[in-house]
Design a protein around this motif. Structure first.
Motif, PDB file in Angstrom:
ATOM      1  N   LEU A 197       0.575  -1.669  -0.144  1.00  0.00           N
ATOM      2  CA  LEU A 197      -0.286  -0.130  -0.462  1.00  0.00           C
ATOM      3  C   LEU A 197       0.840   1.402   0.050  1.00  0.00           C
ATOM      4  O   LEU A 197       1.892   1.453   0.697  1.00  0.00           O
ATOM      5  N   THR A 198       0.626   2.042  -0.892  1.00  0.00           N
ATOM      6  CA  THR A 198       1.369   3.500  -1.318  1.00  0.00           C
ATOM      7  C   THR A 198       0.189   4.344  -0.689  1.00  0.00           C
ATOM      8  O   THR A 198      -0.969   4.087  -1.822  1.00  0.00           O
ATOM      9  N   VAL A 199       0.314   5.797   0.282  1.00  0.00           N
ATOM     10  CA  VAL A 199      -0.462   6.530  -0.354  1.00  0.00           C
ATOM     11  C   VAL A 199       0.307   8.026  -0.034  1.00  0.00           C
ATOM     12  O   VAL A 199       1.112   8.313   0.631  1.00  0.00           O
ATOM     13  N   VAL A 200      -0.032   9.127  -0.524  1.00  0.00           N
ATOM     14  CA  VAL A 200       0.612  10.143  -0.569  1.00  0.00           C
ATOM     15  C   VAL A 200      -0.326  11.302  -0.504  1.00  0.00           C
ATOM     16  O   VAL A 200      -2.018  10.856  -0.719  1.00  0.00           O
ATOM     17  N   LEU A 201       0.248  12.222   0.087  1.00  0.00           N
ATOM     18  CA  LEU A 201      -0.828  13.538   0.309  1.00  0.00           C
ATOM     19  C   LEU A 201      -0.227  14.861  -0.412  1.00  0.00           C
ATOM     20  O   LEU A 201       0.828  14.870  -0.682  1.00  0.00           O
ATOM     21  N   VAL A 202      -0.877  14.874  -1.748  1.00  0.00           N
ATOM     22  CA  VAL A 202      -0.826  16.315  -1.976  1.00  0.00           C
ATOM     23  C   VAL A 202      -1.271  17.624  -2.173  1.00  0.00           C
ATOM     24  O   VAL A 202      -2.351  17.251  -1.667  1.00  0.00           O
ATOM     25  N   ASP A 203      -0.355  18.600  -2.568  1.00  0.00           N
ATOM     26  CA  ASP A 203      -1.595  19.782  -2.555  1.00  0.00           C
ATOM     27  C   ASP A 203      -1.816  20.082  -4.080  1.00  0.00           C
ATOM     28  O   ASP A 203      -2.067  19.678  -4.506  1.00  0.00           O
ATOM     29  N   LEU A 204      -1.991  21.388  -3.647  1.00  0.00           N
ATOM     30  CA  LEU A 204      -3.264  21.624  -5.272  1.00  0.00           C
ATOM     31  C   LEU A 204      -2.624  21.574  -6.094  1.00  0.00           C
ATOM     32  O   LEU A 204      -3.133  21.304  -7.516  1.00  0.00           O
ATOM     33  N   ALA A 205      -1.030  22.213  -6.501  1.00  0.00           N
ATOM     34  CA  ALA A 205      -0.287  21.868  -7.104  1.00  0.00           C
ATOM     35  C   ALA A 205      -0.162  20.764  -7.656  1.00  0.00           C
ATOM     36  O   ALA A 205       1.027  20.414  -8.772  1.00  0.00           O
TER      37      ALA A 205
END
Length: 409
Positions: free
Chosen positions: A98-106
């Motif tokens: 499992l891979t999880v990322v948090l990204v911003d609007l950009a």
């Protein structure tokens, strides 16, 4: 991507117009863009652009980025997107990881985590692990208490101003360090990428190859109930293709071929993801190339996936690349696409060998068919976590008017 580039000066389409403006702010990056340029590129009136940008600034989504010299009159004020005004979570549920990322609007990755996963475990256990990882990447409580996070709002309430950072999220590889991210109210939702086939509209999995126990499981609803956040589900290959399309240098049709623990394709055709009438497009690995070939986990014989993975298991990278190239050449001949992109953990382990082997087959087919130069072939090796990051774009793309859907979506 499945949207019009022109704005519409009608009050009923204000959200559409705001999305157009937001997308241009996103593409402009730190350099920013002036209101005059926004009007020229959207076809909106200067007055409409001024109203939209005023709302975006009041909501904390846009801010001034200085001034640009004008050819006449006073310098133009330049605006830019505020990336940390919103975030999205991207989850890649692979068969063993499992891979999880948090990204911003950009689209910038702010934090990420990776953990082993048994996709063959009971669905409830898999969802619990996924919810726990979402809680961890957001810097909040894990698993059972993740649902305490408040429901997000896609934009701040008018006049609320910019949101302030309130959470600390450890990034992948950090030694206990933390980076300010933004409180849970900035999280627009969770995009989940999983092996197919599935129904992306309802987020319901079908008979995932090798894991028939997932057939009919409502993953979208289950994870939404567990986390308290909106959830979007799509195939891993579709998510990766969407992410690649959003950051591509130029337009064009392409196929993303993902070779990891399985083999599938994401198709970007005519400016949108092609999912097919029953959302089953892209089952690339289960095309038969040898009628009397080895048994595949799907129940068929001689599938490209079975042949490819058998070669990988034998350590014969050249043969695996040759088989993959045969399928890629078939796809190029069938769809006349502009380029082929290779990705996945197996390709990433030896990208040069796979590019060499696949390119050789495609070029030989082009020479034999007399179609001229072979299509460009590239790899996502070294490009971060394309599936997880693409999953986050399942949430973000609609915010910018880039729904990325097609084929019956």
């Amino acid at each position: 991507m499945n949207r019009s580039n022109a704005g519409a000066n009608l009050p009923t389409l204000r959200s559409h117009n705001a999305a157009l403006v937001l997308d241009l702010l996103r593409v402009a990056g730190e350099r920013g863009i002036s209101r005059l340029e926004l009007a020229e590129r959207t076809g909106l009136t200067p007055q409409a652009v001024s109203k939209i940008t005023a709302r975006l600034r009041a909501d904390g989504l846009a801010t001034e980025a200085g001034h640009r010299a004008s050819t006449g009159g006073k310098p133009r004020t330049v605006l830019r997107l505020v990336p940390d005004a919103g975030h999205a979570v991207g989850l890649h549920l692979d068969r063993d990881e499992l891979t999880v990322v948090l990204v911003d609007l950009a689209g910038t990755v702010v934090a990420s985590r990776r953990t082993p996963l048994d996709f063959g475990a009971p669905a409830g256990e898999v969802v619990a692990v996924a919810a726990g990882e979402v809680g961890a990447v957001l810097g909040g409580p894990a698993a059972d208490s993740v649902a305490e996070f408040p429901h997000p709002h896609p934009f701040p309430e008018p006049g609320a101003g910019p949101r302030t950072s309130a959470a600390s999220v450890p990034g992948e590889g950090d030694a206990g360090g933390a980076a300010p991210v933004g409180d849970a109210r900035t999280v627009l939702g969770i995009g989940v990428a999983v092996p197919g086939p599935l129904d992306h509209r309802g987020g319901v999995l079908h008979r995932v190859t090798g894991f028939p126990q997932w057939d009919g499981y409502p993953l979208q609803d289950a994870l939404a109930a567990r986390t308290g956040l909106p959830v979007v589900v799509d195939k891993d290959t579709n998510a990766a293709a969407l992410g690649l399309a959003l950051r591509a240098d130029g337009p064009g049709d392409f196929a993303y071929l993902h070779l990891g623990t399985g083999l599938g394709a994401g198709l970007f055709l005519g400016g949108a993801l092609h999912r097919g009438a029953r959302t089953g497009a892209g089952e690339f690995g289960h095309q038969t190339v040898s009628l009397d070939g080895p048994l595949c986990s799907c129940g068929g014989r001689g599938c490209i996936e079975a042949l490819c993975l058998a070669a990988v298991a034998d350590g014969d990278v050249a043969e695996a690349a040759r088989v993959l190239g045969t399928g890629a050449a078939n796809l190029v001949g069938l769809l006349d696409i502009d380029r082929v992109v290779l990705g996945g953990r197996t390709v990433g382990a030896d990208p040069d060998a796979y590019v060499r082997g696949v390119r050789a087959v495609i070029e030989e087919r082009a020479r034999r068919d007399g179609t001229g130069a072979a299509v460009p072939l590239v790899t996502t090796a070294g490009a971060g976590r394309p599936v997880a990051e693409g999953a986050a774009q399942l949430v973000l793309a609609p915010v910018f008017g880039r729904v990325g859907s097609g084929g019956g979506a």
